[in-house]
Design a protein around this motif. Structure first.
Motif, PDB file in Angstrom:
ATOM      1  N   MET A   1       0.860  -1.183   0.000  1.00 20.72           N
ATOM      2  CA  MET A   1       0.000   0.000   0.000  1.00 20.72           C
ATOM      3  C   MET A   1       0.898   1.235   0.000  1.00 20.72           C
ATOM      4  N   ASN A   2       0.687   2.121  -0.986  1.00 21.83           N
ATOM      5  CA  ASN A   2       1.516   3.324  -1.056  1.00 21.83           C
ATOM      6  C   ASN A   2       0.952   4.413  -0.146  1.00 21.83           C
ATOM      7  N   GLY A   3       1.656   5.526  -0.095  1.00 17.70           N
ATOM      8  CA  GLY A   3       1.274   6.616   0.790  1.00 17.70           C
ATOM      9  C   GLY A   3      -0.103   7.181   0.501  1.00 17.70           C
ATOM     10  N   MET A   4      -0.439   7.305  -0.791  1.00 16.06           N
ATOM     11  CA  MET A   4      -1.747   7.837  -1.160  1.00 16.06           C
ATOM     12  C   MET A   4      -2.870   6.900  -0.736  1.00 16.06           C
ATOM     13  N   GLU A   5      -2.654   5.614  -0.900  1.00 14.99           N
ATOM     14  CA  GLU A   5      -3.668   4.645  -0.490  1.00 14.99           C
ATOM     15  C   GLU A   5      -3.872   4.683   1.017  1.00 14.99           C
ATOM     16  N   LYS A   6      -2.775   4.818   1.759  1.00 14.59           N
ATOM     17  CA  LYS A   6      -2.868   4.917   3.216  1.00 14.59           C
ATOM     18  C   LYS A   6      -3.634   6.173   3.619  1.00 14.59           C
TER      19      LYS A   6
END
Length: 74
Positions: A1-6
């Motif tokens: 999970m990337n930063g935007m998804e988080k």
């Protein structure tokens, strides 16, 4: 999970909305739906930011905010 998804997952959890509903509300400019489930103090802070053109411009000129909006539109 990337930063935007988080970030999206955290925002959705705090707002009590699904990512799809959040995106739909943001695309329509329906801030009442976005603010509906926020705690009163958080809702007031958000309204203050949205009503203050200078603060909103500062946020939107941030490269991270711009990247987040671009990612959310996908």
């Amino acid at each position: 999970m990337n930063g935007m998804e988080k970030l999206m997952k955290t925002a959705c959890a705090k707002l009590g909305m699904s990512p799809e509903n959040l995106m739909r509300a943001l695309e329509k400019g329906d801030m009442n739906s976005v603010l509906a489930n926020m705690k009163p103090e958080d809702k007031q802070k958000m309204k203050s930011i949205l009503e203050n053109g200078t603060a909103l411009d500062m946020i939107m000129s941030n490269p991270g905010a711009a990247a987040m909006m671009k990612q959310m539109k996908r």
